[in-house]
Design a protein around this motif. Structure first.
Motif, PDB file in Angstrom:
ATOM      1  N   GLY A   1      -0.321  13.454   6.825  1.00 19.36           N
ATOM      2  CA  GLY A   1      -1.013  14.802   7.360  1.00 19.36           C
ATOM      3  C   GLY A   1      -0.944  15.581   6.343  1.00 19.36           C
ATOM      4  N   ALA A   2       0.014  15.485   4.738  1.00 17.39           N
ATOM      5  CA  ALA A   2      -0.122  16.484   3.545  1.00 17.39           C
ATOM      6  C   ALA A   2      -1.822  16.010   2.800  1.00 17.39           C
ATOM      7  CB  ALA A   2       0.775  15.777   2.688  1.00 17.39           C
TER       8      ALA A   2
ATOM      9  N   VAL B   1       1.388  24.897  -5.691  1.00 18.99           N
ATOM     10  CA  VAL B   1       1.513  25.128  -3.617  1.00 18.99           C
ATOM     11  C   VAL B   1       2.796  23.367  -3.460  1.00 18.99           C
ATOM     12  CG1 VAL B   1       0.372  24.280  -1.541  1.00 18.99           C
ATOM     13  CG2 VAL B   1      -0.751  25.681  -2.740  1.00 18.99           C
ATOM     14  N   GLU B   2       2.582  22.157  -4.826  1.00 16.48           N
ATOM     15  CA  GLU B   2       3.130  20.892  -4.423  1.00 16.48           C
ATOM     16  C   GLU B   2       4.619  21.455  -4.776  1.00 16.48           C
ATOM     17  OE1 GLU B   2       3.300  17.932  -3.598  1.00 16.48           O
ATOM     18  OE2 GLU B   2       0.950  17.959  -2.655  1.00 16.48           O
ATOM     19  N   GLN B   3       5.011  22.537  -5.651  1.00 19.41           N
ATOM     20  CA  GLN B   3       6.312  22.891  -6.615  1.00 19.41           C
ATOM     21  C   GLN B   3       7.337  24.074  -5.927  1.00 19.41           C
ATOM     22  OE1 GLN B   3       4.990  24.209 -10.383  1.00 19.41           O
ATOM     23  NE2 GLN B   3       5.815  22.225 -11.374  1.00 19.41           N
ATOM     24  N   MET B   4       6.263  24.882  -4.597  1.00 19.47           N
ATOM     25  CA  MET B   4       6.991  25.343  -4.276  1.00 19.47           C
ATOM     26  C   MET B   4       6.867  24.899  -2.561  1.00 19.47           C
ATOM     27  SD  MET B   4       4.582  28.929  -3.765  1.00 19.47           S
ATOM     28  CE  MET B   4       5.014  29.529  -2.714  1.00 19.47           C
ATOM     29  N   ILE B   5       6.541  23.587  -1.973  1.00 20.59           N
ATOM     30  CA  ILE B   5       7.115  22.498  -0.512  1.00 20.59           C
ATOM     31  C   ILE B   5       8.429  22.043  -2.035  1.00 20.59           C
ATOM     32  CG2 ILE B   5       6.556  20.871   0.128  1.00 20.59           C
ATOM     33  CD1 ILE B   5       3.712  22.187   0.454  1.00 20.59           C
ATOM     34  N   GLN B   6       8.445  21.593  -2.717  1.00 20.92           N
ATOM     35  CA  GLN B   6       9.781  20.589  -3.113  1.00 20.92           C
ATOM     36  C   GLN B   6      10.758  21.911  -3.053  1.00 20.92           C
ATOM     37  OE1 GLN B   6       8.975  19.242  -7.392  1.00 20.92           O
ATOM     38  NE2 GLN B   6       6.904  17.523  -6.843  1.00 20.92           N
ATOM     39  N   PHE B   7      10.043  23.134  -3.389  1.00 19.96           N
ATOM     40  CA  PHE B   7      10.999  24.315  -3.859  1.00 19.96           C
ATOM     41  C   PHE B   7      12.128  24.498  -2.608  1.00 19.96           C
ATOM     42  CE2 PHE B   7      12.760  28.761  -2.955  1.00 19.96           C
ATOM     43  CZ  PHE B   7      13.509  28.871  -4.283  1.00 19.96           C
TER      44      PHE B   7
ATOM     45  N   SER C   1      -3.708  25.777   2.216  1.00 22.15           N
ATOM     46  CA  SER C   1      -2.662  25.458   1.724  1.00 22.15           C
ATOM     47  C   SER C   1      -1.178  25.890   2.630  1.00 22.15           C
ATOM     48  CB  SER C   1      -2.035  26.609   1.203  1.00 22.15           C
ATOM     49  OG  SER C   1      -3.134  25.849  -0.129  1.00 22.15           O
ATOM     50  N   GLY C   2      -1.811  26.698   3.484  1.00 19.56           N
ATOM     51  CA  GLY C   2      -0.635  27.180   4.921  1.00 19.56           C
ATOM     52  C   GLY C   2       0.026  26.338   6.101  1.00 19.56           C
ATOM     53  N   LEU C   3      -1.547  26.157   6.158  1.00 21.65           N
ATOM     54  CA  LEU C   3      -1.170  24.232   6.991  1.00 21.65           C
ATOM     55  C   LEU C   3       0.110  23.940   6.298  1.00 21.65           C
ATOM     56  CD1 LEU C   3      -4.445  24.499   8.693  1.00 21.65           C
ATOM     57  CD2 LEU C   3      -3.118  25.034  10.226  1.00 21.65           C
ATOM     58  N   TYR C   4      -0.518  23.315   5.202  1.00 20.67           N
ATOM     59  CA  TYR C   4       0.335  21.986   4.406  1.00 20.67           C
ATOM     60  C   TYR C   4       1.551  22.310   5.238  1.00 20.67           C
ATOM     61  CZ  TYR C   4       1.557  19.439   0.216  1.00 20.67           C
ATOM     62  OH  TYR C   4       2.198  18.154  -0.687  1.00 20.67           O
ATOM     63  N   VAL C   5       1.729  23.738   4.452  1.00 19.37           N
ATOM     64  CA  VAL C   5       3.177  24.343   3.583  1.00 19.37           C
ATOM     65  C   VAL C   5       3.761  24.093   5.075  1.00 19.37           C
ATOM     66  CG1 VAL C   5       4.462  26.151   3.753  1.00 19.37           C
ATOM     67  CG2 VAL C   5       3.223  26.172   2.231  1.00 19.37           C
TER      68      VAL C   5
ATOM     69  N   ILE D   1      -9.926  25.481 -11.795  1.00 18.71           N
ATOM     70  CA  ILE D   1      -9.643  26.043 -10.945  1.00 18.71           C
ATOM     71  C   ILE D   1      -8.799  25.654  -9.806  1.00 18.71           C
ATOM     72  CG2 ILE D   1      -8.532  28.380 -10.169  1.00 18.71           C
ATOM     73  CD1 ILE D   1     -11.284  29.448 -12.111  1.00 18.71           C
ATOM     74  N   VAL D   2      -9.259  25.348  -8.772  1.00 19.81           N
ATOM     75  CA  VAL D   2      -8.350  24.613  -7.871  1.00 19.81           C
ATOM     76  C   VAL D   2      -7.506  23.818  -7.693  1.00 19.81           C
ATOM     77  CG1 VAL D   2      -8.821  23.294  -5.344  1.00 19.81           C
ATOM     78  CG2 VAL D   2     -10.627  25.093  -6.028  1.00 19.81           C
ATOM     79  N   GLY D   3      -7.986  22.610  -9.618  1.00 21.13           N
ATOM     80  CA  GLY D   3      -6.978  21.693  -9.094  1.00 21.13           C
ATOM     81  C   GLY D   3      -6.023  21.966  -9.942  1.00 21.13           C
ATOM     82  N   GLN D   4      -5.677  23.409 -11.256  1.00 26.27           N
ATOM     83  CA  GLN D   4      -5.037  24.049 -11.018  1.00 26.27           C
ATOM     84  C   GLN D   4      -3.457  24.658  -9.935  1.00 26.27           C
ATOM     85  OE1 GLN D   4      -3.818  23.583 -14.614  1.00 26.27           O
ATOM     86  NE2 GLN D   4      -5.108  21.650 -14.418  1.00 26.27           N
TER      87      GLN D   4
END
Length: 765
Positions: free
Chosen positions: A421-422, A465-471, A342-346, A457-460
């Motif tokens: 990449g994502a 994480v996606e919403q934080m990136i959109q933020f 998730s860190g690499l994704y961000v 849980i991982v799916g949730q």
């Protein structure tokens, strides 16, 4: 500095002030764009090199405008400097970046090694495009305008800071009120009760969702393993109830969000329009319609950020913490893999933010041009067709569409690279997590039900994480929009207001009549733009109360400008105008204009009924005043001939009526206002002789029926038959008053007035 400070121009005409802002920042001092715009005297056509030089010297630079070759510019000139680019733009030539190996070389050698003539490249900060690098040939093709001694030369403005530049560092221009991200949340905080309800709904929804993976695990590990169908039925019933409950909570939350977002969008846009309407009239001289329309569009991005992204991210963080804690208790290694990827994704997404910002600026500029072009195409269709310019204008619009298409393709390419990449990181994460979970089941560390719960849980957790990136992306968009909006919010209002919304007491009119007219003393005026010639020069004039004063002169003599100064279109830099209520500069514009009726050359007809076009300032027109106004303007026969009469709707800018009818509506509007002062600028030039005669007779009666005796009237005219009976005629030439008198005295004098009127009135030689 390791990197040249770059600012993007917020407006099509802001390249000059933005270049100066970048150079000032390079030397360590920050200036607001609005203060530099005012110092450069930006006008309808933007700013010129003289205006930039004057502004630079005001803030402490020493300047020198030169015409030099590129070789001499890079070797001998102090960099950064401003150059005239493609005959209609300004850019900054950056100093070359020194390399570690040649940092201690003498200055000319260091310039060559770091990006000067030896490397054959020129580094440019273009406020419209970004930090760019050109070859010498590319640079000269856009910069050099002529040749001297066999070398191509171009124009540059050299700037060096003086001690004054650094002395003023702590006394910079004070900024007026501007918006920030923090102040935007003030709009959101007004609905704190609804936000609390949203928070409770989120908490309930999160708890309901958190139960689901445990129910799934119990179905697999207990129900299936023990073959207990009753238990499975019970769990499935519980899941169904949880699903219904979660859907109900989401339904209510959506309604609350829609209510909040609609109210916030209305509040933000209303505040912006209120600010826009408080700005002085001169501000709109240098603004394109498309730029203002695009800024209004920016509000939707801000509203989306506040009510959509911000709230969703706030709620998502809570979900991420809860599910993260549960995931860590299930399997710490899988939790670590999720955090790492998730860190690499961000990080991967952040790498694209800078390029997204550049694309956004370009998209705004093109959208602004497209909007202005489309408005002109529609509103100017008569002139386009009359001049057979249909194809040319359409091709110009299509060229803008091609540019927008190319920009969209670049945006699509960036989005695809980012998405590729994502997806790689996400799929890699899911594969590794699946492998670790499966290995844990085989080794007996997890049950099969626990594995399924873990996958859920991982799916949730992926969604937060996606919403934080959109933020982050929407945060960037909102900041860009705020930069553009703050150009409006940082301009001072036309008239100061008290906190309760009323005008300050010093602006209130005194009691006791109108006094003795208008007195202009030593009045001079020059339109914004460095190097412009004065339009008015040391004008001294008395306009008596209750009399008709006519102003005549050739085109460009300053008549209309004088009238606009009397109406507070522009601030008075030199001289004074005294009114019966005190100095015009000290009067609130709203109060003064409430005393004035106007008919200007470019008077606007709204897309509304005839009644509302005459009674512009009244929500419900006064019938008696309305009937009197149309009688004075001699337009009642035309209105009565219409099927709907006063309720007939006419098009934007008077479409559907003739120029003469349009002008008579404007006269009726001024009469309906029942003012003490009347200002007419070519008010009857579109009328035939009969209508003009009738209206002038009606107006003479109206002039004598003022609220405190006769009205004070100022008439600007080219058709001199309209000013023959004026009590005083002012003759202007090249911004100066050359003659004053009545029609008879000025005609007998055989001066400038006689030359103007002899052809129209057939006075002979």
């Amino acid at each position: 500095m390791s990197k040249f400070p770059f600012y993007k121009q917020l407006d099509a005409m802001d390249c000059g002030p933005t270049c100066l802002r970048m150079i000032a920042k390079y030397h360590g001092v920050s200036h607001s764009l609005q203060s530099l715009r005012q110092r450069t005297e930006i006008g309808k056509d933007g700013v010129n090199l003289l205006g930039i030089a004057q502004a630079a010297e005001q803030i402490g630079f020493r300047t020198l405008a030169v015409k030099v070759s590129l070789k001499k510019l890079l070797q001998d000139a102090p960099l950064p400097c401003i150059v005239h680019w493609q005959q209609n733009h300004f850019v900054v030539v950056q100093p070359p970046r020194p390399q570690w190996g040649n940092f201690f070389l003498p200055s000319p050698a260091r310039r060559g090694a770091g990006g000067g003539p030896q490397r054959g490249e020129v580094q440019v900060a273009d406020p419209a495009k970004g930090l760019l690098t050109y070859t010498h040939a590319e640079f000269e093709s856009a910069w050099a305008t002529s040749e001297e001694n066999g070398e191509k030369v171009g124009i540059a403005l050299l700037l060096e800071p003086t001690p004054k530049f650094f002395e003023d560092k702590d006394a910079l221009d004070q900024k007026t009120q501007s918006l920030g991200i923090g102040s935007l949340y003030g709009y959101l905080w007004r609905y704190k009760r609804l936000l609390v309800q949203l928070g409770l709904g989120l908490l309930v929804g999160s708890v309901l969702q958190l139960v689901l993976p445990f129910l799934t695990q119990s179905v697999v590990d207990t129900g299936i393993q023990t073959r207990n169908l009753h238990f499975i039925y019970l769990v499935l019933a519980a899941q169904l109830m949880l699903f219904v409950g979660r859907m109900s909570v989401d339904f209510i939350r959506s309604w609350i969000l829609m209510h909040i977002s609609t109210r916030i969008n209305l509040s933000i846009l209303s505040d912006f329009l209120a600010k826009l309407l408080r700005l002085p009239i001169w501000f709109f001289d240098s603004k394109q319609t498309g730029d203002l329309m695009q800024r209004i569009g920016d509000h939707s991005r801000i509203e989306s950020f506040l009510t959509g992204t911000s709230l969703s991210t706030l709620f998502s963080v809570l979900s991420l913490i809860i599910y993260g804690g549960v995931l860590a208790t299930y399997h710490l290694a899988i939790f670590g893999v999720f955090v790492l990827f998730s860190g690499l994704y961000v990080t991967w997404i952040v790498l694209f933010l800078k390029y997204r910002r550049q694309l956004d600026y370009k998209r705004f500029a093109l959208a602004s041009q497209n909007q202005s072009s489309l408005i002109q195409l529609i509103t100017g269709v008569q002139e386009i067709k009359m001049n057979n310019a249909e194809h040319l204008k359409r091709w110009q619009w299509e060229n803008l569409q091609v540019k927008q298409f190319k920009l969209s393709m670049k945006g699509l390419a960036v989005g695809q690279y980012q998405q590729a990449g994502a997806m790689f990181l996400n799929e890699g994460k899911n594969i590794i997590i699946t492998f670790l979970a499966a290995t844990a089941v085989v080794n007996g560390q997890l049950t099969l039900g626990a594995m399924m719960a873990l996958q859920y849980i991982v799916g949730q957790m992926n969604s937060p994480v996606e919403q934080m990136i959109q933020f982050m992306q929407h945060w960037q968009d909102a900041k860009i929009s705020l930069e553009r909006l703050n150009e409006i919010h940082e301009v001072e209002d036309e008239s100061p207001q008290t906190p309760n919304g009323g005008f300050n007491t010093i602006f209130k009119a005194p009691t006791g009549g109108l006094g003795a007219g208008l007195l202009l003393q030593n009045l001079s005026f020059t339109y914004p733009g460095a190097g412009n010639e004065p339009v008015l020069k040391d004008v001294n004039l008395f306009i008596p109360e209750g009399k008709i004063t006519a102003i005549v002169g050739t085109s460009g003599s300053g008549k209309t400008t004088l009238l606009k100064l009397l109406l507070k279109f522009y601030p008075i830099a030199t001289g004074t105008i005294s009114t019966p209520f005190g100095d015009l500069q000290a009067l609130a514009a709203r109060f003064w204009r409430s005393q004035c009726g106007t008919v200007l050359q470019d008077g606007f007809i709204f897309s509304d009924t005839i009644a509302n076009n005459i009674a512009v300032g009244d929500e419900t027109p006064n019938i008696s005043r309305l009937l009197y106004a149309v009688k004075v303007a001699n337009i009642q026969d035309f209105i009565n001939s219409l099927p709907l009469g006063f309720n007939t709707k006419i098009g934007a800018e008077g479409n559907g009526i003739s120029q003469g009818q349009r002008q008579r509506l404007l006269i009726a509007r001024a009469v309906y206002k029942d003012p003490a002062f009347l200002f007419f600028d070519e008010a009857t030039n579109a009328l035939d002789a009969n209508n003009e005669r009738v209206i002038m007779e009606n107006l003479e009666d109206f002039f004598k029926s003022g609220p405190a005796g006769q009205r004070t009237v100022v008439v600007v005219a080219h058709r001199l038959s309209t000013v023959k009976n004026a009590d005083q005629i002012i003759v202007m030439e090249k911004g100066e008053i050359v003659e004053v008198g009545t029609h008879t005295t000025l005609t007998n004098r055989r001066g400038k007035y006689y030359e103007l009127v002899k052809n129209q009135l057939e006075l002979g030689n």
